[in-house]
Design a protein around this motif. Structure first.
Motif, PDB file in Angstrom:
ATOM      1  N   SER A  50      -1.259   7.232   6.773  1.00 30.25           N
ATOM      2  CA  SER A  50      -1.722   6.390   7.883  1.00 30.25           C
ATOM      3  C   SER A  50      -1.376   4.924   7.636  1.00 30.25           C
ATOM      4  O   SER A  50      -0.899   4.227   8.540  1.00 30.25           O
ATOM      5  CB  SER A  50      -3.243   6.538   8.059  1.00 30.25           C
ATOM      6  N   LEU A  51      -1.619   4.457   6.423  1.00 31.83           N
ATOM      7  CA  LEU A  51      -1.280   3.075   6.086  1.00 31.83           C
ATOM      8  C   LEU A  51       0.222   2.840   6.229  1.00 31.83           C
ATOM      9  O   LEU A  51       0.661   1.802   6.736  1.00 31.83           O
ATOM     10  CB  LEU A  51      -1.725   2.752   4.658  1.00 31.83           C
ATOM     11  N   SER A  52       0.994   3.806   5.793  1.00 28.74           N
ATOM     12  CA  SER A  52       2.448   3.680   5.848  1.00 28.74           C
ATOM     13  C   SER A  52       2.933   3.579   7.288  1.00 28.74           C
ATOM     14  O   SER A  52       3.748   2.718   7.632  1.00 28.74           O
ATOM     15  CB  SER A  52       3.095   4.876   5.149  1.00 28.74           C
ATOM     16  N   THR A  53       2.435   4.457   8.148  1.00 31.15           N
ATOM     17  CA  THR A  53       2.886   4.456   9.536  1.00 31.15           C
ATOM     18  C   THR A  53       2.352   3.245  10.298  1.00 31.15           C
ATOM     19  O   THR A  53       3.027   2.744  11.202  1.00 31.15           O
ATOM     20  CB  THR A  53       2.447   5.754  10.244  1.00 31.15           C
ATOM     21  N   PHE A  54       1.167   2.759   9.943  1.00 32.21           N
ATOM     22  CA  PHE A  54       0.633   1.551  10.581  1.00 32.21           C
ATOM     23  C   PHE A  54       1.563   0.369  10.320  1.00 32.21           C
ATOM     24  O   PHE A  54       1.900  -0.390  11.230  1.00 32.21           O
ATOM     25  CB  PHE A  54      -0.771   1.259  10.054  1.00 32.21           C
ATOM     26  N   GLY A  55       1.989   0.220   9.074  1.00 31.09           N
ATOM     27  CA  GLY A  55       2.943  -0.832   8.752  1.00 31.09           C
ATOM     28  C   GLY A  55       4.277  -0.622   9.446  1.00 31.09           C
ATOM     29  O   GLY A  55       4.942  -1.583   9.832  1.00 31.09           O
ATOM     30  N   GLY A  56       4.681   0.646   9.619  1.00 26.64           N
ATOM     31  CA  GLY A  56       5.923   0.935  10.329  1.00 26.64           C
ATOM     32  C   GLY A  56       5.872   0.512  11.788  1.00 26.64           C
ATOM     33  O   GLY A  56       6.848  -0.024  12.324  1.00 26.64           O
ATOM     34  N   VAL A  57       4.733   0.751  12.436  1.00 31.62           N
ATOM     35  CA  VAL A  57       4.574   0.315  13.827  1.00 31.62           C
ATOM     36  C   VAL A  57       4.669  -1.201  13.921  1.00 31.62           C
ATOM     37  O   VAL A  57       5.313  -1.747  14.830  1.00 31.62           O
ATOM     38  CB  VAL A  57       3.218   0.802  14.404  1.00 31.62           C
ATOM     39  N   ASN A  58       4.047  -1.895  12.975  1.00 35.35           N
ATOM     40  CA  ASN A  58       4.095  -3.359  12.983  1.00 35.35           C
ATOM     41  C   ASN A  58       5.529  -3.863  12.837  1.00 35.35           C
ATOM     42  O   ASN A  58       5.950  -4.790  13.539  1.00 35.35           O
ATOM     43  CB  ASN A  58       3.233  -3.918  11.851  1.00 35.35           C
ATOM     44  N   GLY A  59       6.297  -3.259  11.943  1.00 34.76           N
ATOM     45  CA  GLY A  59       7.686  -3.663  11.770  1.00 34.76           C
ATOM     46  C   GLY A  59       8.523  -3.426  13.013  1.00 34.76           C
ATOM     47  O   GLY A  59       9.355  -4.268  13.394  1.00 34.76           O
ATOM     48  N   LEU A  60       8.303  -2.304  13.670  1.00 37.13           N
ATOM     49  CA  LEU A  60       9.031  -2.002  14.905  1.00 37.13           C
ATOM     50  C   LEU A  60       8.694  -2.995  16.011  1.00 37.13           C
ATOM     51  O   LEU A  60       9.584  -3.488  16.715  1.00 37.13           O
ATOM     52  CB  LEU A  60       8.718  -0.577  15.365  1.00 37.13           C
ATOM     53  N   LEU A  61       7.407  -3.293  16.175  1.00 38.98           N
ATOM     54  CA  LEU A  61       6.992  -4.242  17.205  1.00 38.98           C
ATOM     55  C   LEU A  61       7.545  -5.640  16.928  1.00 38.98           C
ATOM     56  O   LEU A  61       8.050  -6.311  17.830  1.00 38.98           O
ATOM     57  CB  LEU A  61       5.463  -4.297  17.280  1.00 38.98           C
ATOM     58  N   PHE A  62       7.447  -6.067  15.674  1.00 37.40           N
ATOM     59  CA  PHE A  62       7.894  -7.400  15.282  1.00 37.40           C
ATOM     60  C   PHE A  62       9.376  -7.600  15.599  1.00 37.40           C
ATOM     61  O   PHE A  62       9.779  -8.627  16.159  1.00 37.40           O
ATOM     62  CB  PHE A  62       7.638  -7.599  13.791  1.00 37.40           C
ATOM     63  N   ALA A  94       0.826  -1.213   0.000  1.00 37.05           N
ATOM     64  CA  ALA A  94       0.000   0.000   0.000  1.00 37.05           C
ATOM     65  C   ALA A  94       0.858   1.259   0.000  1.00 37.05           C
ATOM     66  O   ALA A  94       0.585   2.214  -0.740  1.00 37.05           O
ATOM     67  CB  ALA A  94      -0.930  -0.010   1.216  1.00 37.05           C
ATOM     68  N   LYS A  95       1.910   1.270   0.821  1.00 39.37           N
ATOM     69  CA  LYS A  95       2.727   2.488   0.904  1.00 39.37           C
ATOM     70  C   LYS A  95       3.575   2.683  -0.352  1.00 39.37           C
ATOM     71  O   LYS A  95       3.788   3.826  -0.777  1.00 39.37           O
ATOM     72  CB  LYS A  95       3.593   2.469   2.167  1.00 39.37           C
ATOM     73  N   ILE A  96       4.045   1.594  -0.958  1.00 35.09           N
ATOM     74  CA  ILE A  96       4.773   1.720  -2.219  1.00 35.09           C
ATOM     75  C   ILE A  96       3.833   2.211  -3.321  1.00 35.09           C
ATOM     76  O   ILE A  96       4.203   3.040  -4.155  1.00 35.09           O
ATOM     77  CB  ILE A  96       5.421   0.380  -2.610  1.00 35.09           C
ATOM     78  N   LEU A  97       2.590   1.733  -3.303  1.00 36.78           N
ATOM     79  CA  LEU A  97       1.588   2.198  -4.255  1.00 36.78           C
ATOM     80  C   LEU A  97       1.357   3.698  -4.101  1.00 36.78           C
ATOM     81  O   LEU A  97       1.238   4.427  -5.098  1.00 36.78           O
ATOM     82  CB  LEU A  97       0.282   1.437  -4.056  1.00 36.78           C
ATOM     83  N   ALA A  98       1.307   4.167  -2.860  1.00 39.81           N
ATOM     84  CA  ALA A  98       1.122   5.599  -2.611  1.00 39.81           C
ATOM     85  C   ALA A  98       2.261   6.413  -3.211  1.00 39.81           C
ATOM     86  O   ALA A  98       2.039   7.446  -3.862  1.00 39.81           O
ATOM     87  CB  ALA A  98       1.030   5.854  -1.112  1.00 39.81           C
TER      88      ALA A  98
END
Length: 356
Positions: free
Chosen positions: A307-319, A182-186
Motif C-alpha cells: 500500500s505504501l509503495s503504490t501510494f507513492g507511485g500514485v503521487n509520482g504519476l500525478l506529479f 518506505a518501499k525500499i525498506l520493504a
C-alpha cells in the motif's frame, strides 16, 4: 564565457520572475528528491506481482532471474539516453519535449494526447486501485474487499494527493521521499529474509530446469519484467524544476537505476527461496504469498508495504502528469489555461486539477 556556461547560467537563473515579469515554476527539486521521484515511480506494484508473469513465460526460476537482470540493463541504457537528452533539451515534458524538438509538432501532439486520454489516466487509476485493494485486504481475510469500497478509497487517494500537489511542490516531493524510503525498506526486509532462508539451505528451486526455449515466450517474459521497471524516465518531466539539472539529473539517474535493479533481483531471489514455481504461478500477489509463508502472524506487514509503495507511485504519476500537460499547453497543444501557474504556490494548478 563559453556557450555551455551561458546556457547553464540561463538555466540556473532564479525562477521568481522578477527579471522578466513572468511567473514561472521554482527550482526546488534536489538530487535526493530526483532519486526519490525515479525510484518511487518505478517501484510501484510491479515487483510485488510481476514475478508471476516473468516465471510463467520463462519456465524456470534460473531463466526468470536472467530476465530480471536483462530488464535492469535495458532500463539503464534507456535511462542513460534520457540523461543525455535531459541536459541537452532542458525543458520539462520528457518524451513529449524531445519528440517536439526532434520530429516536430505533429508527432508531439499525438504523443501528448495518447498520454492524456489513455496512458496517464489508466495508469493512475490502476495504481490507485491497487493501493486501495491492499489497504482493505487485511480486513477481508476470507474474501475480496467490496469493489465499491476499493473504488471509493482509490478516488480519495487521488484527490488527497492532487490537493497536496496543488498546495506545495515541496510537500509533494517530501511525500515522494518518505514513501520511497518506505518501499525500499520493504524490499530490503524481503531480501534479508531471503538471505536467511538461503543460509538455512532453502535453494532447491534455484534451477534452470523447464526453461522455455521459445524466443516468443522469452520476449513476453522480458515485457513483464520491463513493466515493473517502468518510470525511469519520469524525472525528465520536471527538468525545469530541478536545482542544477546539468549535474543532478544525470546523477539521479545513475544512482536510481542500479538501486532499483539490485533490489528487484534480490527480492526475486528471496521469493524463490520459499515459494515453489507452482505456488508463484497460482498467486496473484507474490509478495503477499511470501509474507504468509514467512512472517506468520506478522504477514499483514506485506500488504501495508505494498500500500505504501503504490501510494507513492500514485503521487509520482500525478506529479509528472501535471507537468506534462502544463508543457503541452505552453506549446499550444492544449488549452492555454492549463499553462497557468498559481502565483503564490508556484504550482501548475490548472494542469493538476485537469489531471485529477
Amino acid at each position: 564565457m563559453t556557450v555551455d556556461n551561458m546556457k547553464k547560467k540561463a538555466l540556473d537563473t532564479s525562477s521568481e520572475g522578477s527579471d522578466n515579469g513572468k511567473v514561472e515554476l521554482k527550482r526546488t527539486i534536489t538530487l535526493f528528491n530526483g532519486v526519490a521521484i525515479i525510484v518511487g515511480s518505478i517501484v510501484g506494484s510491479g515487483i510485488f506481482v510481476s514475478p508471476k508473469g516473468v516465471l510463467a513465460e520463462a519456465g524456470s526460476f534460473g531463466a526468470a532471474l536472467v530476465i530480471w537482470i536483462m530488464c535492469g540493463f535495458l532500463s539503464l541504457i534507456g535511462a542513460l539516453c534520457y540523461a543525455e537528452l535531459g541536459t541537452t533539451i532542458t525543458r520539462s515534458g520528457g518524451d513529449y519535449a524531445y519528440i517536439l524538438d526532434a520530429f516536430g509538432p505533429c508527432l508531439a501532439f499525438l504523443q501528448l494526447w495518447v498520454n492524456l486520454i489513455i496512458i496517464r489516466p489508466t495508469a493512475q487509476a490502476v495504481v490507485s486501485l491497487t493501493f486501495a485493494y491492499y489497504v482493505l485486504q487485511p480486513g477481508f481475510e476470507t474474501c475480496d474487499p467490496p469493489k465499491i469500497a476499493v473504488r471509493f478509497l482509490a478516488a480519495i487517494c487521488i484527490s488527497i494527493l492532487t490537493f497536496i500537489n496543488v498546495f506545495s511542490v515541496r510537500a509533494a516531493t517530501r511525500i515522494q521521499d518518505v514513501f520511497t524510503v518506505a518501499k525500499i525498506l520493504a524490499l530490503i526486509i524481503i531480501t534479508l529474509t531471503g538471505f536467511v532462508m538461503i543460509g538455512q539451505g532453502e535453494t532447491e528451486y534455484f534451477t534452470f530446469e523447464n526453461t522455455n526455449p521459445d524466443v516468443g515466450k522469452m520476449s513476453l517474459a522480458l515485457y513483464s519484467g520491463l513493466f515493473a521497471y517502468a518510470g525511469w524516465n519520469f524525472l525528465n518531466f520536471v527538468t525545469e524544476e530541478m536545482i542544477d539539472p546539468y549535474k543532478n539529473l544525470p546523477r539521479a539517474i545513475y544512482i536510481s537505476i542500479p538501486i532499483v535493479s539490485f533490489v528487484y533481483v534480490m527480492a526475486n531471489v528471496a521469493y524463490m527461496t520459499i515459494i515453489s514455481p507452482r505456488e508463484m504461478l497460482e498467486s496473484n500477489a507474490v509478495a503477499v504469498t511470501f509474507g504468509d509463508k514467512v512472517f506468520g502472524v506478522m504477514a499483514w506487514i506485506v500488504p501495508v508495504f505494498v500500500s505504501l509503495s503504490t501510494f507513492g507511485g500514485v503521487n509520482g504519476l500525478l506529479f509528472t502528469s501535471g507537468r506534462l500537460f502544463f508543457v503541452g499547453a505552453r506549446e499550444g497543444h492544449l488549452p492555454d489555461f492549463l499553462s497557468m501557474i498559481q502565483v503564490n504556490r508556484r504550482t501548475p494548478m490548472p494542469a493538476m486539477l485537469f489531471t485529477v
